[in-house]
Design an enzyme around this catalytic site. Structure first.
Site, PDB file in Angstrom:
ATOM      1  N   LYS A 191       0.848  -1.199   0.000  1.00  0.00           N
ATOM      2  CA  LYS A 191       0.000   0.000   0.000  1.00  0.00           C
ATOM      3  C   LYS A 191       0.878   1.240   0.000  1.00  0.00           C
ATOM      4  O   LYS A 191       1.567   1.537   0.972  1.00  0.00           O
ATOM      5  CB  LYS A 191      -0.914   0.043   1.215  1.00  0.00           C
ATOM      6  CG  LYS A 191      -1.966   1.139   1.027  1.00  0.00           C
ATOM      7  CD  LYS A 191      -2.596   1.617   2.297  1.00  0.00           C
ATOM      8  CE  LYS A 191      -1.793   2.664   3.019  1.00  0.00           C
ATOM      9  NZ  LYS A 191      -1.675   3.950   2.313  1.00  0.00           N
ATOM     10  N   GLU A 264      10.334   0.686  10.238  1.00  0.00           N
ATOM     11  CA  GLU A 264      11.311   1.750   9.984  1.00  0.00           C
ATOM     12  C   GLU A 264      10.588   3.050  10.284  1.00  0.00           C
ATOM     13  O   GLU A 264       9.725   3.464   9.505  1.00  0.00           O
ATOM     14  CB  GLU A 264      11.747   1.758   8.509  1.00  0.00           C
ATOM     15  CG  GLU A 264      12.354   0.473   8.015  1.00  0.00           C
ATOM     16  CD  GLU A 264      13.790   0.301   8.470  1.00  0.00           C
ATOM     17  OE1 GLU A 264      14.336   1.212   9.115  1.00  0.00           O
ATOM     18  OE2 GLU A 264      14.349  -0.764   8.191  1.00  0.00           O
ATOM     19  N   CYS A 298      13.545  10.390   6.824  1.00  0.00           N
ATOM     20  CA  CYS A 298      13.515   9.882   8.195  1.00  0.00           C
ATOM     21  C   CYS A 298      14.869  10.014   8.874  1.00  0.00           C
ATOM     22  O   CYS A 298      14.954  10.219  10.069  1.00  0.00           O
ATOM     23  CB  CYS A 298      13.025   8.446   8.220  1.00  0.00           C
ATOM     24  SG  CYS A 298      13.890   7.389   7.079  1.00  0.00           S
ATOM     25  N   GLU A 392      10.182  15.224  15.643  1.00  0.00           N
ATOM     26  CA  GLU A 392      10.533  15.058  14.229  1.00  0.00           C
ATOM     27  C   GLU A 392       9.703  16.059  13.428  1.00  0.00           C
ATOM     28  O   GLU A 392       8.472  15.962  13.398  1.00  0.00           O
ATOM     29  CB  GLU A 392      10.235  13.631  13.777  1.00  0.00           C
ATOM     30  CG  GLU A 392      10.657  13.397  12.345  1.00  0.00           C
ATOM     31  CD  GLU A 392      10.410  11.982  11.866  1.00  0.00           C
ATOM     32  OE1 GLU A 392       9.334  11.432  12.154  1.00  0.00           O
ATOM     33  OE2 GLU A 392      11.299  11.433  11.182  1.00  0.00           O
TER      34      GLU A 392
HETATM   35  P1  NAI Z   1       2.016   7.938   8.440  1.00  0.00           P
HETATM   36  O1  NAI Z   1       2.856   7.106   9.305  1.00  0.00           O
HETATM   37  O2  NAI Z   1       0.614   8.203   8.859  1.00  0.00           O
HETATM   38  O3  NAI Z   1       1.949   7.314   6.978  1.00  0.00           O
HETATM   39  C1  NAI Z   1       2.782   6.330   6.479  1.00  0.00           C
HETATM   40  C2  NAI Z   1       1.968   5.233   5.805  1.00  0.00           C
HETATM   41  O4  NAI Z   1       1.180   4.543   6.779  1.00  0.00           O
HETATM   42  C3  NAI Z   1       0.972   5.719   4.775  1.00  0.00           C
HETATM   43  O5  NAI Z   1       0.931   4.777   3.717  1.00  0.00           O
HETATM   44  C4  NAI Z   1      -0.343   5.718   5.527  1.00  0.00           C
HETATM   45  O6  NAI Z   1      -1.463   5.585   4.702  1.00  0.00           O
HETATM   46  C5  NAI Z   1      -0.183   4.491   6.389  1.00  0.00           C
HETATM   47  N1  NAI Z   1      -1.004   4.478   7.596  1.00  0.00           N
HETATM   48  C6  NAI Z   1      -1.493   5.520   8.309  1.00  0.00           C
HETATM   49  N2  NAI Z   1      -2.181   5.073   9.369  1.00  0.00           N
HETATM   50  C7  NAI Z   1      -2.145   3.732   9.340  1.00  0.00           C
HETATM   51  C8  NAI Z   1      -2.650   2.689  10.181  1.00  0.00           C
HETATM   52  N3  NAI Z   1      -3.357   2.969  11.279  1.00  0.00           N
HETATM   53  N4  NAI Z   1      -2.382   1.410   9.854  1.00  0.00           N
HETATM   54  C9  NAI Z   1      -1.651   1.120   8.771  1.00  0.00           C
HETATM   55  N5  NAI Z   1      -1.158   2.047   7.936  1.00  0.00           N
HETATM   56  C10 NAI Z   1      -1.387   3.342   8.217  1.00  0.00           C
HETATM   57  O7  NAI Z   1       2.752   9.298   8.194  1.00  0.00           O
HETATM   58  P2  NAI Z   1       2.083  10.699   7.823  1.00  0.00           P
HETATM   59  O8  NAI Z   1       0.857  10.965   8.634  1.00  0.00           O
HETATM   60  O9  NAI Z   1       1.926  10.737   6.378  1.00  0.00           O
HETATM   61  O10 NAI Z   1       3.193  11.715   8.311  1.00  0.00           O
HETATM   62  C11 NAI Z   1       3.178  12.208   9.658  1.00  0.00           C
HETATM   63  C12 NAI Z   1       4.571  12.306  10.205  1.00  0.00           C
HETATM   64  O11 NAI Z   1       5.164  11.015  10.215  1.00  0.00           O
HETATM   65  C13 NAI Z   1       5.520  13.123   9.381  1.00  0.00           C
HETATM   66  O12 NAI Z   1       5.433  14.468   9.681  1.00  0.00           O
HETATM   67  C14 NAI Z   1       6.830  12.552   9.789  1.00  0.00           C
HETATM   68  O13 NAI Z   1       7.256  13.121  10.989  1.00  0.00           O
HETATM   69  C15 NAI Z   1       6.544  11.092   9.998  1.00  0.00           C
HETATM   70  N6  NAI Z   1       6.891  10.261   8.843  1.00  0.00           N
HETATM   71  C16 NAI Z   1       8.023   9.553   8.907  1.00  0.00           C
HETATM   72  C17 NAI Z   1       8.418   8.792   7.839  1.00  0.00           C
HETATM   73  C18 NAI Z   1       9.668   8.002   7.874  1.00  0.00           C
HETATM   74  O14 NAI Z   1      10.134   7.570   6.846  1.00  0.00           O
HETATM   75  N7  NAI Z   1      10.233   7.774   9.011  1.00  0.00           N
HETATM   76  C19 NAI Z   1       7.662   8.768   6.607  1.00  0.00           C
HETATM   77  C20 NAI Z   1       6.428   9.503   6.647  1.00  0.00           C
HETATM   78  C21 NAI Z   1       6.096  10.245   7.734  1.00  0.00           C
END
Ligand code: NAI
Length: 774
Positions: A191, A264, A298, A392
């Protein structure tokens, strides 16, 4: 006469836009909306949502919000395809992966443009970093598929993998997830993030074009709800990259299901500049660390720590460089920093920065166009505990803090709950490697930053998650080692952990706890009856004391493998000298084969003593002029809940590998037969095992394991017990996202009770990139 330097000074850049017509044609062909990629073909669009280009706000496409039924259909397609896929030889799978790699290269420009449109990142980055790394990842893993039979003999894939990826490197994260999974013989349901699903959908077309068998790769689009449906679906392995918050949710949701999980997550990585560093190079380093991809990385070097002696000069140089960055149209080849992925993310950055300013931070900022953009920003006067230093931000915002000594630098670097990456700048190799050894980070770059390679494991410590992607370690995450029946999947039958009976007073006749090298009365003042006597009834407070004692035994992790080996040999000999006593103890506890259990336990001590100075890391060829070292490091404090059966051998089988690798342990011995473990106190003492390295708390296993799981100073937990106990322990581990390993029941005297898997699980890899041959 005009000098050439004058021309250069006043020279304005013209726009150099990348041609996006091929991508726009493709989007136009899909004007009706995208469905999912399931079983080798695109489904009809369902309920759709808009995907926009963050730089312009233009709607690029409509994409389907995946439902639970969609996810289930994709999992079913993957399940159906899996036997055929794993039935191919490694070589045949390799051919498919090579084809994917080549097709990505052939369509490199298309992917780069689509990625920049969808995500907002500059075309220079998508073209020169993301897409080449995608191809590299498929080539590298084609190689692993080719070598499967010889490099991972007997190993098997998990089956169907659920994979959830973020929006910051959409296609690259797809490659990081899909390539190893397919190489190993798994099939996939992936996804992509809701903000950036387009390159994944284009990749699906590539997969079909190059004849990847139907159902091997399935892509379901949608938001967090679709992600949650995938987490809940009948998959055999889950891999997630994204926020720590969602990582925690997934940890709780999957607790006790016995499916392996890699997380990750976020970071707040330090970028440490010592006074003797090449400051110009370090300034360019910061550009790559925090303004690469607008800081939406990240492992971004978000906390710049600078030696006090050069702070002023460095900040001056950095500010000047920052102001020269060009922010704007991602498709302009001159653009250094593009758009922020989505207005929601822009708001988040603004909110966090405003909070930082309210807390006293002072900002230096570059120019910024209107729209979904945020200026390159340096924040000064940021207290270590403040919002900007701890949260972050995931935007182009670096904090600058000064330090005096290397010790200060290390303690500031480690003053975070995360542990993903660190970058160290100095011309002094001793200093660089000394600091590299001390920082809590899964990846360390010396005089470099944000280097990635398919051959180098990437992943975090602490709340940055667990598991590694890339290299042999990353392949390992998609494979099951040759395993005994029931490994990790057949925990002790529910209810098999017997009750404690009536707690009893009369503590003086009771085997005590063992904390910090001393026997200790349980805090409760109670004991419980066990075969052969009474054992102390440990509680939360005892666990806390034991963890504190283990924390103090830090020196053990720094001792050489040779030193630890010597102590463990001594332990083995002392156990051997008292073999008959232990036999008697086990026989009195009802064991029918006490002699064999004791003998195996002694042999096991020798085996782990032998491994203490042999289980080692590796050096990998990665990108040019670097040597990349993989160093296995102990976690620090480990909690171990031992099995009820084979009480001496079960204890030795788990505690010995943990301490051989340099961890200090808080162990809960067999709940029903703890006295074989409490008899070890004297053996531990006479063997010079330093105080606090092994702490033993007897009592109700599942209650104590839960307390260990909840404790923030416990970095890893092994649990050998019931399915319900495993569920509770894993769910409770979500607090600090500790690495957990739930072991099912097994015959501890067999080959499954000992091996490298235990050593691998007792360590975490630190990947250190150092200059070499430059
Ligand atoms: P997120 O963690 O919500 O999104 C990442 C992925 O997880 C997306 O595909 C999303 O649809 C999915 N997702 C969201 N809720 C889920 C759930 N309950 N169960 C399974 N999958 C789920 O990240 P978001 O909201 O886009 O970004 C928020 C903050 O997260 C950013 O500001 C940043 O600080 C951090 N982030 C960190 C990343 C990294 O690579 N470490 C990448 C993206 C965001």
């Amino acid at each position: 006469m005009t000098e050439i330097t004058d021309i250069l000074k006043t020279m304005e850049y013209g726009m150099a836009p990348e041609d996006s017509s091929a991508v726009r044609d493709w989007l136009a062909r899909h004007e009706a909306g995208f469905g999912h990629f399931i079983g080798g073909s695109m489904t009809a669009p369902g309920e759709t949502f808009e995907v926009t280009a963050p730089a312009s706000g233009d709607v690029l496409a409509r994409v389907t919000q995946g439902t639970q039924a969609d996810v289930e259909a994709a999992v079913a397609a993957a399940r159906k395809a899996q036997p055929g896929w794993v039935g191919l030889s490694g070589h045949e799978r390799a051919r498919h992966l090579y084809a994917l790699a080549r097709h990505v290269q052939q369509h490199a420009r298309f992917f780069a443009v689509l990625e920049s449109l969808d995500n907002g990142k500059p075309i220079r980055e998508s073209r020169d970093v993301d897409v080449p790394l995608v191809a590299r990842h498929f080539y590298h893993h084609a190689g692993w598929a080719e070598l499967m039979e010889t490099e991972f003999p007997g190993a098997a894939p998990h089956g169907v993998c659920g994979q959830i990826i973020p929006w910051n490197f959409p296609l690259l994260m797809l490659a990081w997830k899909v390539a190893p999974a397919l190489a190993a013989g798994n099939t996939v349901v992936l996804k992509p993030a809701e903000y950036t699903p387009l390159t994944a959908l284009a990749f699906a077309e590539i997969a079909r074009e190059c004849g990847l068998p139907k159902g091997v790769l399935n892509i379901v689009t949608g938001d967090g709800e679709t992600g949650a449906a995938l987490v809940a679906a009948d998959v055999d392995k889950l891999a997630f990259t994204g926020s720590t918050e969602v990582g925690r949710i997934i940890r709780r949701e999957t607790a006790g299901r016995g499916i392996p999980l890699t997380l990750e997550l976020g970071g707040k990585s330090p970028f440490v500049v010592f006074a003797d560093a090449d400051l110009d190079a370090a300034v360019e380093g910061v550009v790559d660390a925090i303004w690469f991809n607008g800081g939406q990385v990240c492992c971004a070097g978000a906390r710049v720590l600078v030696a006090e002696a050069v702070e002023e000069r460095f900040t001056r140089l950095l500010s000047a460089r920052m102001k020269a960055l060009r922010i704007g149209d991602p498709l302009d080849k001159n653009t250094d920093m593009g758009a922020i992925v989505h207005p929601v993310q822009l708001d988040r950055i603004r909110r966090l920065v405003a909070q930082g300013v309210a807390e006293g931070a002072e900002l230096i900022q570059g120019d910024c166009p209107e729209g979904c953009f945020y200026p390159a920003t340096i924040a000064r006067h940021v207290e270590p505990a403040s919002t900007l230093a701890t949260e972050e931000i995931f935007g182009p915002v670096a904090t600058i803090t000064s330090f005096r000594t290397p010790e200060d630098a290390v303690s500031l670097a480690n003053a975070t709950r995360y542990g993903l990456a660190a970058s160290i700048w100095t011309e002094n190799v001793n200093l660089a490697l000394d600091v590299a050894a001390q920082v809590k980070a899964g990846v360390v770059w010396v005089n470099a930053t944000n280097l990635f390679d398919a051959g180098a494991p990437f992943g975090g410590m602490r709340e940055s998650g667990f598991g590694r992607e890339g290299g042999r370690e990353g392949m390992g995450a998609y494979l099951k080692a040759p395993q005994p029946e029931g490994w990790e999947t057949a925990p002790e039958a529910p209810g098999a952990a017997p009750g404690l009976g009536q707690p009893q007073q009369g503590i003086d006749r009771t085997a005590k706890l063992y904390i910090g090298g001393k026997q200790a009365r349980p805090d409760s003042g109670y004991s419980y009856a066990v075969p052969g006597g009474l054992a102390g009834l440990g509680n939360r407070k005892d666990i806390r004391n034991a963890v504190e004692a283990a924390r103090k035994a830090k020196g053990w992790g720094k001792a050489t493998g040779h030193n630890r080996a010597q102590v463990l040999y001594y332990l083995a000999e002392n156990l051997s000298a008292r073999a008959t006593e232990f036999e008697a103890r086990l026989t009195a506890s009802g064991s029918s084969d006490a002699a064999q259990e004791v003998e195996t336990a002694i042999r096991r001590c020798f085996w782990y003593a032998a491994q203490a100075d042999k289980f080692d890391g590796a050096v990998r060829p990665t990108v040019g002029r670097h040597v990349t070292m993989m160093m296995p490091e102990p976690f620090g404090v480990m909690g171990i809940a031992c099995p009820v059966e084979q009480p001496l051998l079960g204890f030795v089988s788990l505690v010995l590998p943990a301490i051989a690798m340099g961890n200090a342990v808080v162990a809960v011995p067999s709940q029903t037969h703890p006295l074989a473990a409490t008899d070890l106190y004297q053996v531990l003492e006479t063997s010079d095992v330093p105080a606090g390295v092994v702490n033993i708390v007897t009592g109700e296993r599942d209650v104590l394991a839960r307390t260990l799981a909840e404790h923030d100073d416990v970095a890893a937990l092994w649990y050998a017990g019931s399915a319900e106990g495993a569920r509770v322990a894993e769910a409770a581990s979500a607090g600090n996202l500790k690495s957990t390993w739930c072991l099912g029941s097994r015959d501890w005297s067999g080959p499954d009770g000992q091996g490298r898997a235990f050593l691998e699980r007792a360590t975490q890899i630190k990947t250190i990139w150092t200059p070499y041959g430059a």
